[in-house]
Design a protein around this motif. Sequence first.
Motif, short mmCIF file in Angstrom:
data_model
loop_
_atom_site.label_atom_id
_atom_site.label_comp_id
_atom_site.label_asym_id
_atom_site.label_seq_id
_atom_site.Cartn_x
_atom_site.Cartn_y
_atom_site.Cartn_z
N ALA A 1 0.83 -1.21 0.00
CA ALA A 1 0.00 0.00 0.00
C ALA A 1 0.86 1.26 0.00
O ALA A 1 0.57 2.22 -0.72
CB ALA A 1 -0.93 0.00 1.21
N ILE A 2 1.94 1.25 0.79
CA ILE A 2 2.83 2.42 0.82
C ILE A 2 3.53 2.56 -0.53
O ILE A 2 3.64 3.67 -1.06
CB ILE A 2 3.84 2.31 1.99
N GLN A 3 3.96 1.45 -1.11
CA GLN A 3 4.61 1.50 -2.43
C GLN A 3 3.65 2.08 -3.47
O GLN A 3 4.03 2.94 -4.26
CB GLN A 3 5.08 0.12 -2.86
N GLN A 4 2.41 1.63 -3.47
CA GLN A 4 1.44 2.12 -4.45
C GLN A 4 1.18 3.61 -4.25
O GLN A 4 1.11 4.37 -5.22
CB GLN A 4 0.12 1.35 -4.33
N THR A 5 1.06 4.03 -3.01
CA THR A 5 0.84 5.45 -2.71
C THR A 5 2.00 6.30 -3.21
O THR A 5 1.80 7.33 -3.87
CB THR A 5 0.63 5.65 -1.19
N TYR A 6 3.22 5.89 -2.91
CA TYR A 6 4.40 6.67 -3.34
C TYR A 6 4.56 6.65 -4.85
O TYR A 6 4.99 7.65 -5.44
CB TYR A 6 5.66 6.14 -2.64
N THR A 7 4.22 5.55 -5.48
CA THR A 7 4.29 5.49 -6.94
C THR A 7 3.26 6.43 -7.56
O THR A 7 3.58 7.22 -8.45
CB THR A 7 4.07 4.05 -7.44
N ASP A 8 2.03 6.36 -7.06
CA ASP A 8 0.96 7.20 -7.61
C ASP A 8 1.22 8.69 -7.38
O ASP A 8 1.04 9.50 -8.29
CB ASP A 8 -0.39 6.84 -6.99
N LEU A 9 1.60 9.04 -6.18
CA LEU A 9 1.72 10.46 -5.82
C LEU A 9 3.05 11.09 -6.22
O LEU A 9 3.09 12.27 -6.59
CB LEU A 9 1.50 10.64 -4.32
N TYR A 10 4.14 10.32 -6.11
CA TYR A 10 5.48 10.89 -6.29
C TYR A 10 6.29 10.24 -7.40
O TYR A 10 7.39 10.70 -7.70
CB TYR A 10 6.28 10.79 -4.99
N GLY A 11 5.79 9.13 -7.96
CA GLY A 11 6.58 8.40 -8.95
C GLY A 11 7.78 7.71 -8.34
O GLY A 11 8.73 7.36 -9.04
#
Length: 167
Positions: A91-101
């Motif tokens: 979930a943290i990986q997906q959030t960082y990918t979506d928001l910050y790349g």
Amino acid sequence: VWARNTHATAAILCILAALSLLSNEWRWRQHLPTKPFDTNVAAFLRKRGEPDAMLLARPDEFIPQARTGHPVLVEVATPSLISYMPELGPAIQQTYTDLYGIRFDTRHDPSRPSWQTLWQQRSAADWTRLAHTYGFHYVIAPADIPLNLPPLLEDPADTLYGIPKTQ
């Protein structure tokens, strides 16, 4: 009688300990390293009637929630939660990918844009979609990284942007 007095004494001691902890927390909070911008953001959102509005800040921001008094989606310490609860990793990986790349599971790829470039290039529609997905209403960005969103509050170092309301 003795048991009742012991329970009452224990309850009183717990209440006194809790009051002592709250007092210490209050004093500590008064000495947080806040900037005038943090205070202005809190006042601005309070004036708009949004005391609990979720904020999105840069990925390397330090204690923005404590400084603004508002919930913040992520901050610099968020990725460290993975070491304590590995099940949060996806979930943290997906959030960082979506928001910050930002990806934690691959080597650095110089062809990938930085989060700053990604933020500048992101359209208002994309910001609105992400805000809807993750529940934030405002973005705090460095002043030298203009976003395709309406600026609501500015100072020389930071800008608060609003997410357009969808009909």
